[in-house]
Design a protein around this motif. Structure first.
Motif, mmCIF file in Angstrom:
data_model
loop_
_atom_site.group_PDB
_atom_site.id
_atom_site.type_symbol
_atom_site.label_atom_id
_atom_site.label_comp_id
_atom_site.label_asym_id
_atom_site.label_seq_id
_atom_site.Cartn_x
_atom_site.Cartn_y
_atom_site.Cartn_z
ATOM 1 N N SER A 125 0.832 -1.208 0.000
ATOM 2 C CA SER A 125 0.000 0.000 0.000
ATOM 3 C C SER A 125 0.863 1.254 0.000
ATOM 4 O O SER A 125 0.587 2.222 -0.708
ATOM 5 C CB SER A 125 -0.925 -0.027 1.213
ATOM 6 O OG SER A 125 -1.735 1.121 1.246
ATOM 7 N N ARG A 126 1.940 1.252 0.811
ATOM 8 C CA ARG A 126 2.827 2.413 0.848
ATOM 9 C C ARG A 126 3.522 2.632 -0.490
ATOM 10 O O ARG A 126 3.785 3.768 -0.891
ATOM 11 C CB ARG A 126 3.860 2.241 1.959
ATOM 12 C CG ARG A 126 3.294 2.407 3.367
ATOM 13 C CD ARG A 126 4.420 2.542 4.390
ATOM 14 N NE ARG A 126 5.238 1.328 4.454
ATOM 15 C CZ ARG A 126 4.977 0.295 5.252
ATOM 16 N NH1 ARG A 126 3.897 0.321 6.052
ATOM 17 N NH2 ARG A 126 5.774 -0.750 5.275
ATOM 18 N N LEU A 127 3.816 1.558 -1.179
ATOM 19 C CA LEU A 127 4.497 1.667 -2.469
ATOM 20 C C LEU A 127 3.652 2.374 -3.527
ATOM 21 O O LEU A 127 4.194 2.890 -4.510
ATOM 22 C CB LEU A 127 4.866 0.270 -2.986
ATOM 23 C CG LEU A 127 6.109 -0.383 -2.377
ATOM 24 C CD1 LEU A 127 6.226 -1.815 -2.862
ATOM 25 C CD2 LEU A 127 7.364 0.404 -2.734
ATOM 26 N N LEU A 128 2.322 2.406 -3.342
ATOM 27 C CA LEU A 128 1.453 3.027 -4.339
ATOM 28 C C LEU A 128 1.855 4.473 -4.621
ATOM 29 O O LEU A 128 1.771 4.940 -5.761
ATOM 30 C CB LEU A 128 -0.005 2.992 -3.874
ATOM 31 C CG LEU A 128 -0.757 1.682 -4.070
ATOM 32 C CD1 LEU A 128 -2.106 1.745 -3.370
ATOM 33 C CD2 LEU A 128 -0.943 1.397 -5.569
ATOM 34 N N ALA A 129 2.312 5.189 -3.603
ATOM 35 C CA ALA A 129 2.639 6.602 -3.772
ATOM 36 C C ALA A 129 3.940 6.805 -4.526
ATOM 37 O O ALA A 129 4.102 7.813 -5.222
ATOM 38 C CB ALA A 129 2.709 7.281 -2.403
ATOM 39 N N THR A 130 4.880 5.868 -4.412
ATOM 40 C CA THR A 130 6.204 6.075 -5.002
ATOM 41 C C THR A 130 6.499 5.164 -6.190
ATOM 42 O O THR A 130 7.222 5.556 -7.110
ATOM 43 C CB THR A 130 7.281 5.855 -3.927
ATOM 44 O OG1 THR A 130 7.135 4.530 -3.373
ATOM 45 C CG2 THR A 130 7.140 6.899 -2.823
ATOM 46 N N ASP A 131 5.957 3.960 -6.169
ATOM 47 C CA ASP A 131 6.249 3.001 -7.241
ATOM 48 C C ASP A 131 5.020 2.127 -7.455
ATOM 49 O O ASP A 131 4.965 0.971 -7.010
ATOM 50 C CB ASP A 131 7.460 2.144 -6.861
ATOM 51 C CG ASP A 131 7.996 1.346 -8.050
ATOM 52 O OD1 ASP A 131 7.250 1.179 -9.037
ATOM 53 O OD2 ASP A 131 9.152 0.903 -7.983
ATOM 54 N N PRO A 132 3.988 2.667 -8.134
ATOM 55 C CA PRO A 132 2.740 1.893 -8.276
ATOM 56 C C PRO A 132 2.923 0.580 -9.025
ATOM 57 O O PRO A 132 2.199 -0.383 -8.765
ATOM 58 C CB PRO A 132 1.819 2.854 -9.032
ATOM 59 C CG PRO A 132 2.716 3.874 -9.645
ATOM 60 C CD PRO A 132 3.901 3.998 -8.753
ATOM 61 N N ALA A 133 3.892 0.514 -9.927
ATOM 62 C CA ALA A 133 4.107 -0.746 -10.651
ATOM 63 C C ALA A 133 4.572 -1.833 -9.689
ATOM 64 O O ALA A 133 4.073 -2.973 -9.717
ATOM 65 C CB ALA A 133 5.131 -0.539 -11.766
ATOM 66 N N LEU A 134 5.527 -1.491 -8.822
ATOM 67 C CA LEU A 134 6.012 -2.466 -7.851
ATOM 68 C C LEU A 134 4.922 -2.818 -6.846
ATOM 69 O O LEU A 134 4.793 -3.982 -6.437
ATOM 70 C CB LEU A 134 7.245 -1.913 -7.128
ATOM 71 C CG LEU A 134 7.917 -2.866 -6.123
ATOM 72 C CD1 LEU A 134 8.314 -4.179 -6.799
ATOM 73 C CD2 LEU A 134 9.142 -2.184 -5.492
ATOM 74 N N ALA A 135 4.110 -1.818 -6.467
ATOM 75 C CA ALA A 135 2.986 -2.101 -5.567
ATOM 76 C C ALA A 135 2.058 -3.117 -6.202
ATOM 77 O O ALA A 135 1.565 -4.041 -5.529
ATOM 78 C CB ALA A 135 2.228 -0.811 -5.246
ATOM 79 N N ALA B 269 -5.569 -6.779 -1.163
ATOM 80 C CA ALA B 269 -4.614 -6.958 -2.256
ATOM 81 C C ALA B 269 -5.256 -6.576 -3.588
ATOM 82 O O ALA B 269 -4.610 -5.950 -4.446
ATOM 83 C CB ALA B 269 -4.131 -8.408 -2.284
ATOM 84 N N LEU B 270 -6.514 -6.957 -3.783
ATOM 85 C CA LEU B 270 -7.216 -6.561 -5.004
ATOM 86 C C LEU B 270 -7.345 -5.037 -5.097
ATOM 87 O O LEU B 270 -7.195 -4.450 -6.174
ATOM 88 C CB LEU B 270 -8.597 -7.206 -5.041
ATOM 89 C CG LEU B 270 -8.640 -8.706 -5.321
ATOM 90 C CD1 LEU B 270 -10.041 -9.256 -5.071
ATOM 91 C CD2 LEU B 270 -8.209 -8.989 -6.766
ATOM 92 N N LEU B 271 -7.614 -4.409 -3.956
ATOM 93 C CA LEU B 271 -7.737 -2.950 -3.949
ATOM 94 C C LEU B 271 -6.415 -2.300 -4.352
ATOM 95 O O LEU B 271 -6.386 -1.364 -5.161
ATOM 96 C CB LEU B 271 -8.171 -2.476 -2.560
ATOM 97 C CG LEU B 271 -8.302 -0.958 -2.361
ATOM 98 C CD1 LEU B 271 -9.322 -0.373 -3.333
ATOM 99 C CD2 LEU B 271 -8.700 -0.646 -0.922
ATOM 100 N N ILE B 272 -5.318 -2.810 -3.794
ATOM 101 C CA ILE B 272 -3.998 -2.261 -4.140
ATOM 102 C C ILE B 272 -3.694 -2.501 -5.610
ATOM 103 O O ILE B 272 -3.174 -1.614 -6.305
ATOM 104 C CB ILE B 272 -2.913 -2.887 -3.245
ATOM 105 C CG1 ILE B 272 -3.138 -2.468 -1.780
ATOM 106 C CG2 ILE B 272 -1.521 -2.483 -3.717
ATOM 107 C CD1 ILE B 272 -2.288 -3.246 -0.784
#
Length: 682
Positions: free
Chosen positions: A22-32, A49-52
């Motif tokens: 979830s934290r990765l969404l702000a900086t690296d959405p592909a990795l998230a 997980a589906l939401l992310i």
């Protein structure tokens, strides 16, 4: 970082993995997204997980992939506020505004303390031309976006309309943290609600200086600039916002509104068309689209837009009135039946009732049912009058004050002051007196550009009133009396600079057709002594009753009572007679009936006053394709006709209060009765 195998770790580790993704969404959405996909592969379709994963697709611009995940998830997780928030954002990005609104409303209903949901909801409501709803949503965004206890208390006070308390809390906080941009933005919101637009501008500019990427503050800044009649500056801020988020519906709608304000109707029409692709089921946008089309001269398309709005909301009184306000439009029997049915509907909103009364009055007038028509006009006016605080006595006192101040000696002592440019041509008078016709005639000349009703004079008077001691408002005439030649010249130059954005051609002259500027002729003379001034005058009963039949979008509070409008007309004639006395020859008067009876002679006299050679195009003004904002927009696109000159006579049996209020002004028209001389102010 290697993918997480959630199947081999306990629940606590799964929660940790989800939090990390979830934290990765702000900086690296592909990795998230990769992390979320690994979790799903290991433990199955886990909702978080589906939401992310859906949010990852959205953040990377894959809206189809995002919606393929988020919509089924929202259907299954009906009480998940975060899911509905993410779905709403994705739907908005995908141009499905109606569904986005529903999802965002569901999100804040489930969890009211979601600031991003309120912010997104505010953007959608701004796009839908619902400023009150948008303001409420943005206030909730402020309220829930802070965790600082002091700011939270201020935000709650602001949300609950405890404005003085909010201001005190914010000022106290800013003494301890002067660079807190969130607090500065909130204090600007306080200033906006108190009508202190200049303070709000300064605060928001400071906020953006400290945090250029603070988009919420920049949106507020654009809005307050627009409300302060600074369209060029507002457009600069909106364009910066659009660089960040090109499809934001709130930004697009605000830009369309400002473009209409400065007369750029074709690009505004294109923006409304884009917005309608996102919100095809919202009647207010269709109405705004119709307004822009009407002003730009696309009457058939405007009618179609209004019709579409009414299909979506048959009781939308403002849209029915917009059709009536085309003047050349005629309602069908079916239209009249629908309006009458909607008028009788229980619980109808007062604003809808007002507009419907005026529209039905117009429909019945066109059918020759004058008594029934007048009854509806009177009902509409009575409803509107009840919402206003207009005082005819105040207007009479204001006119007397102006007469005392602006004497021959007053002007003589300030000779040579002001900006010497002669560009502006002011057309003044009362609404519905033929000013739009004069503007259409003059703007058909190669040397003259029509820029319509400009608010700049009003803005200047508002600013002057604010220059009283300790910021206390005072009559602007008091301030004006104390100003020297340099200050008066600066006012004139300010007027010319601020109206530059309204000018689209290189014509040397331009028209400011704000009728109520007759109250400010003294100011115009002092700051722009070489500007032309035209007084458009029409038979008192024709002019006043035409105004009485008109539901104005704003202002003109004197028109909703026959006695009020009659007294206002008489005050206007008295004040213009005063300026004829103290500034002889300064104002050129055009009598509407004389223009109709002998158009060429009157046009030549008008052009002579403006120092312009005669051009045949001025007699063929109806071929001029420029945009026209006023209620006469369709009428001035036809040759002059006598049909409307005596139309008021159909309503003569019900106009006694108007006649009594007009008094000698009616008896002597077009001549002017003797008025008492004002005693000069000491």
């Amino acid at each position: 970082m290697s993918p997480v195998n959630a199947a081999t770790v306990p629940t606590a580790s799964l929660d940790t993995a989800l939090a990390h993704a979830s934290r990765l969404l702000a900086t690296d959405p592909a990795l998230a997204g990769e992390q979320a996909a690994e979790i799903i592969k290991a433990v199955g379709p886990h909702p978080m997980a589906l939401l992310i994963l859906g949010a990852s697709h959205r953040a990377r611009g894959d809206l189809e992939g995002a919606l393929a995940i988020l919509q089924p998830l929202a259907d299954a997780q009906t009480n998940s506020a975060l899911t509905h928030l993410e779905l709403g954002i994705a739907l908005g990005k995908a141009g499905q505004g109606d569904r986005a609104l529903a999802a965002l409303r569901r999100a804040v209903a489930l969890k009211p303390d979601l600031p991003q949901a309120w912010r997104s909801l505010g953007d959608h409501l701004m796009a839908l031309d619902d400023p009150e709803g948008a303001d409420a949503a943005y206030a909730n965004h402020l309220r829930y976006s802070t965790r600082d206890p002091n700011l939270l208390a201020a935000a709650n006070a602001l949300h609950e309309q405890r404005i003085a308390e909010a201001e005190a809390l914010l000022r106290e906080h800013l003494t301890r943290a002067p660079t807190d941009v969130a607090a500065i933005r909130m204090l600007a919101e306080v200033a906006m609600r108190l009508g202190r637009n200049e303070d709000a501008e300064n605060l928001l500019a400071r906020s953006l200086q400290l945090a250029p990427g603070f988009h919420a503050a920049r949106q507020n800044y654009a809005l307050v600039l627009h409300r302060s009649n600074k369209p060029a500056e507002a457009l600069q801020q909106i364009d910066q916002l659009l660089l960040h988020e090109a499809d934001n519906p709130g930004y697009l709608n605000l830009k369309a509104v400002v473009l209409c304000r400065v007369g750029d109707y074709e690009p505004a029409i294109a923006l409304y068309s884009r917005i309608l692709q996102v919100y095809p089921q919202h009647p207010r946008i269709w109405m705004s689209y119709g307004h822009a089309l009407k002003t730009a001269g696309h009457q058939d398309r405007a009618i179609a837009a209004y019709r579409r709005s009414l299909q979506l909301e048959p009781g939308a009184g403002e849209v029915w009135w917009s059709l009536a306000n085309l003047k050349t439009f005629r309602f069908s029997a079916a239209d009249l039946a629908v309006m009458q049915r909607e008028l009788e509907r229980p619980g109808i909103a007062s604003e809808n009732r007002q507009h419907l009364e005026f529209a039905i009055g117009k429909a019945l007038e066109d059918e020759g049912r004058y008594e029934d028509s007048f009854r509806h006009y009177r009902s509409g006016n009575d409803l509107r009058r009840a919402t206003l605080s207009y005082s005819a006595n105040d207007t009479s006192a204001r006119v007397a004050r102006i007469k005392r101040s602006y004497t021959r000696e007053f002007f003589a002592s300030r000779s040579g002051s002001g900006a010497q440019a002669g560009d502006p041509v002011f057309i003044v008078g009362l609404p519905r007196a033929g000013s739009t016709l004069l503007e259409q005639i003059l703007s058909s000349h190669s040397a003259v550009e029509g820029t319509m009703e400009l608010p700049e004079i009003t803005s200047i008077t508002r600013e002057l009133r604010g220059r009283g001691e300790a910021g206390n408002a005072m009559p602007y005439h008091d301030v004006l009396e104390s100003m020297g030649a340099d200050a008066l010249r600066a006012l004139g130059e300010r007027y010319l600079q601020h109206t530059r954005i309204q000018r689209k051609t290189d014509a040397p002259f331009f028209i400011d057709k704000m009728p109520n500027n007759f109250l400010h002729i003294g100011l115009i003379q002092l700051m722009l002594p070489n500007a032309r001034i035209i007084d458009a005058r029409r038979h008192p009963l024709a002019c006043c009753f035409s105004g009485y039949k008109q539901h104005f979008a704003r202002g003109q509070s004197f028109t909703y009572g026959l006695d009020d409008i009659g007294r206002y007309y008489a005050d206007y004639v008295e004040l213009m007679a005063h300026f004829d006395e103290v500034l002889p020859g300064r104002v050129h008067r055009v009598i509407y009936e004389q223009m109709v009876d002998d158009t060429e002679t009157q046009v030549r006299l008008l052009l002579d006053h403006c120092g312009l050679p005669f051009e045949e195009s001025c007699l063929r003004f109806f071929e001029n394709t420029r945009a026209v904002r006023t209620a006469s927009s369709e009428q001035v696109r036809r040759p002059i006709y006598r049909e409307g000159v005596d139309h008021w006579r159909n309503f003569d049996p019900w106009l006694d209060p108007l006649k009594e209020a007009l008094g000698p002004v009616l008896d002597t028209y077009p001549a002017v009765p003797e008025f008492p001389l004002a005693k000069a102010a000491s």
